[in-house]
Scaffold this motif. Structure first.
Motif, short mmCIF file in Angstrom:
data_model
loop_
_atom_site.label_atom_id
_atom_site.label_comp_id
_atom_site.label_asym_id
_atom_site.label_seq_id
_atom_site.Cartn_x
_atom_site.Cartn_y
_atom_site.Cartn_z
N ASN A 274 14.77 -10.60 -16.49
CA ASN A 274 14.31 -9.57 -17.34
C ASN A 274 14.45 -9.48 -18.70
OD1 ASN A 274 17.24 -8.80 -17.79
ND2 ASN A 274 17.38 -7.76 -15.50
N GLY A 275 14.40 -8.50 -19.26
CA GLY A 275 14.42 -8.44 -20.91
C GLY A 275 15.77 -8.77 -21.26
N PHE A 278 16.57 -12.36 -21.25
CA PHE A 278 15.99 -13.22 -22.36
C PHE A 278 16.96 -12.97 -23.55
CE2 PHE A 278 11.84 -12.97 -19.86
CZ PHE A 278 11.85 -14.23 -19.99
N LYS A 282 19.07 -15.57 -26.41
CA LYS A 282 18.63 -16.13 -27.73
C LYS A 282 19.80 -16.59 -28.59
CE LYS A 282 14.48 -13.18 -28.65
NZ LYS A 282 14.01 -12.01 -29.23
N PRO A 304 9.76 -18.82 -16.63
CA PRO A 304 8.69 -18.35 -17.68
C PRO A 304 8.76 -19.27 -18.98
CG PRO A 304 11.00 -17.19 -17.64
CD PRO A 304 11.04 -18.26 -16.49
N LYS A 306 6.53 -20.32 -21.00
CA LYS A 306 5.60 -19.87 -22.11
C LYS A 306 6.39 -18.81 -22.92
CE LYS A 306 0.95 -19.49 -23.41
NZ LYS A 306 0.16 -20.74 -23.26
N LYS A 307 7.10 -18.11 -22.32
CA LYS A 307 7.88 -16.84 -22.80
C LYS A 307 8.95 -17.42 -23.60
CE LYS A 307 7.86 -11.85 -21.49
NZ LYS A 307 8.29 -11.07 -20.08
N LEU A 308 9.52 -18.30 -22.98
CA LEU A 308 10.86 -18.89 -23.55
C LEU A 308 10.43 -19.42 -24.81
CD1 LEU A 308 12.72 -20.67 -20.55
CD2 LEU A 308 13.34 -18.68 -21.91
N GLU A 310 7.90 -18.52 -26.74
CA GLU A 310 7.65 -17.60 -27.60
C GLU A 310 8.98 -16.91 -28.19
OE1 GLU A 310 5.07 -14.76 -25.30
OE2 GLU A 310 3.68 -16.45 -25.45
N LYS A 311 9.84 -16.81 -27.47
CA LYS A 311 11.08 -16.34 -27.73
C LYS A 311 12.22 -17.41 -28.65
CE LYS A 311 11.09 -12.46 -24.61
NZ LYS A 311 10.70 -11.22 -25.29
#
Ligand code: ZN
Length: 410
Positions: A274-275, A278, A282, A304, A306-308, A310-311
């Motif tokens: 979840n948010g 992530f 960071k 995830p 791709k999301k990793l 992006e972040k």
């Protein structure tokens, strides 16, 4: 030794680069028509063929038409196990869920039963066989967990087997103690007592024999809670073990945050995020580790990736080689699944399987890229056009030869 006429030398990095993250994961440094020079088990030089000057008569190997890449670094496996569980695989095809199979005495507890019935020598022989197979598919360093013993003797048996593998083979083998993998039958209604056994009996013995470097726990609904993780990681630290943990495979219960509190080297699985999860990752030194062949085999969501990216959160890819949820130790397949099912570029999959895998085992100063001074842990492909061909032509082995610490293993 000089390897000459290399079609592409792939995965070159500067000495200070210990992991890649974010969009830089989509980049690979390559030299076309290259040479690579090796001495005393290490990379001592590389460059374009036209710049090569050979002073003395050196041992030369002509690699015309072939690619040279760093060997794979598989940072999450359970390669030491007894028996196999294809019966459960067939039960699953016939409609039983992973949970139903576990409730019938299958799953981790089945492996624990088989472990108990197997001698240390037989356990070693089976593990050695598997290790040779994965080395032949290009793995140059590997992490292996205990966790099917679930008793003092069983866990020690597994960890001694891992130690023997490390002594026998040139490749780096990192050992992780995973006593808190599942609750043994005997302690079904007394989790505290089992945690006590881990903390008061297993850990002191493991330290005494120098059998592990890392401590792991399966932090998951119906397995071990975040509070359990706190206790186990605290006890592990007292005995000199650093955390590398299983979290967020089926549910998000705060395991990532707790692991980061304890400076975990890696948090592994992450199929459910979840948010908050992530955000917790960071700008941390803790690296994520994704296991696509496990998702593929038991039909759960993929991590995830791709999301990793992006972040800007760094991640490694690993096989999770184990008898229940990923009976496969092929890093080439992991790369292909990452591209096909997680939709990341071959470059990102490649970086996650080499330098970032090394980082997740704390060896990226010594391996994981083509860098002067690093170990000569390399793979040579068959005659292919580019590294993108490898995940594209999935399920086939395009690695012809593997060198570990300057020695060809095949
Ligand atoms: Zn695992």
């Amino acid at each position: 030794m000089i390897l000459t006429n290399i079609k592409q030398l792939v995965g070159i990095q500067s000495e200070d680069k210990l992991k890649t993250s974010g969009f830089e994961m989509n980049k690979l440094n390559i030299i076309e028509n290259a040479y690579l020079q090796i001495n005393n088990g290490k990379i001592i030089g590389f460059g374009k063929m036209k710049d090569l000057s050979m002073d003395e008569i050196e041992e030369v190997e002509d690699l015309t038409g072939k690619l040279v890449l760093p060997a794979w670094n598989d940072s999450h496996t359970h390669l030491v196990y007894a028996g196999t569980r294809e019966k459960e695989f067939i039960d699953r095809i016939n409609g039983l869920s992973y949970e139903e199979i576990a409730a019938r005495g299958g799953g981790i507890l089945n492996s624990a039963k088989l472990m108990e019935e197997t001698s240390e020598n037989d356990l070693y022989a089976a593990a050695e066989n598997r290790l040779k197979q994965v080395m032949n598919m290009g793995t140059g360093a590997i992490e292996i967990k205990s966790g099917y013993g679930l008793s003092l003797n069983g866990e020690l048996k597994m960890l001694r087997t891992i130690k023997r593998l490390n002594e026998k083979f040139d490749l780096t083998v990192k050992a992780t103690f995973l006593g808190a993998h599942a609750l043994p039958k005997k302690y079904k209604n007394n989790k505290e007592k089992y945690l006590d056994l881990i903390i008061k009996e297993m850990l002191p013995n493991i330290e005494k024999e120098g059998l592990a470097e890392y401590i792991d726990i399966f932090c998951e609904t119906n397995y071990f809670s975040v509070d359990d993780m706190h206790k186990i990681l605290e006890a592990g630290r007292k005995h000199g073990l650093k955390p590398k943990v299983h979290v967020n495979q089926f549910t998000s219960i705060g395991g990532i945050q707790k692991a980061i509190e304890w400076d975990a080297i890696s948090v592994d699985h992450l199929e459910v995020m979840n948010g908050k999860d992530f955000n917790a990752l960071k700008n941390k030194s803790t690296i994520a580790t994704l296991l696509p062949s496990c998702s593929f085999f038991i039909n759960i969501p993929f991590g995830p990736a791709k999301k990793l990216i992006e972040k800007n959160i760094s991640f490694a890819l690993a096989t999770d080689y184990n008898p229940g949820s990923s009976p496969n130790g092929n890093m080439n397949l992991v790369n292909a699944l990452a591209c096909i099912k997680m939709n990341i570029s071959p470059e990102a999959a490649f970086n996650a399987s080499t330098l970032n895998g090394a980082y997740a085992m704390e060896i990226s100063k010594n391996t994981g890229s083509i860098t002067e001074g690093k170990l000569a842990n390399i793979n040579v492909t068959s005659n292919i056009n580019s590294y993108g061909f490898m995940p594209y032509s999935f399920g086939q082995n395009h690695i012809e030869r593997t060198m570990i610490k300057g020695k060809w293993i095949n």
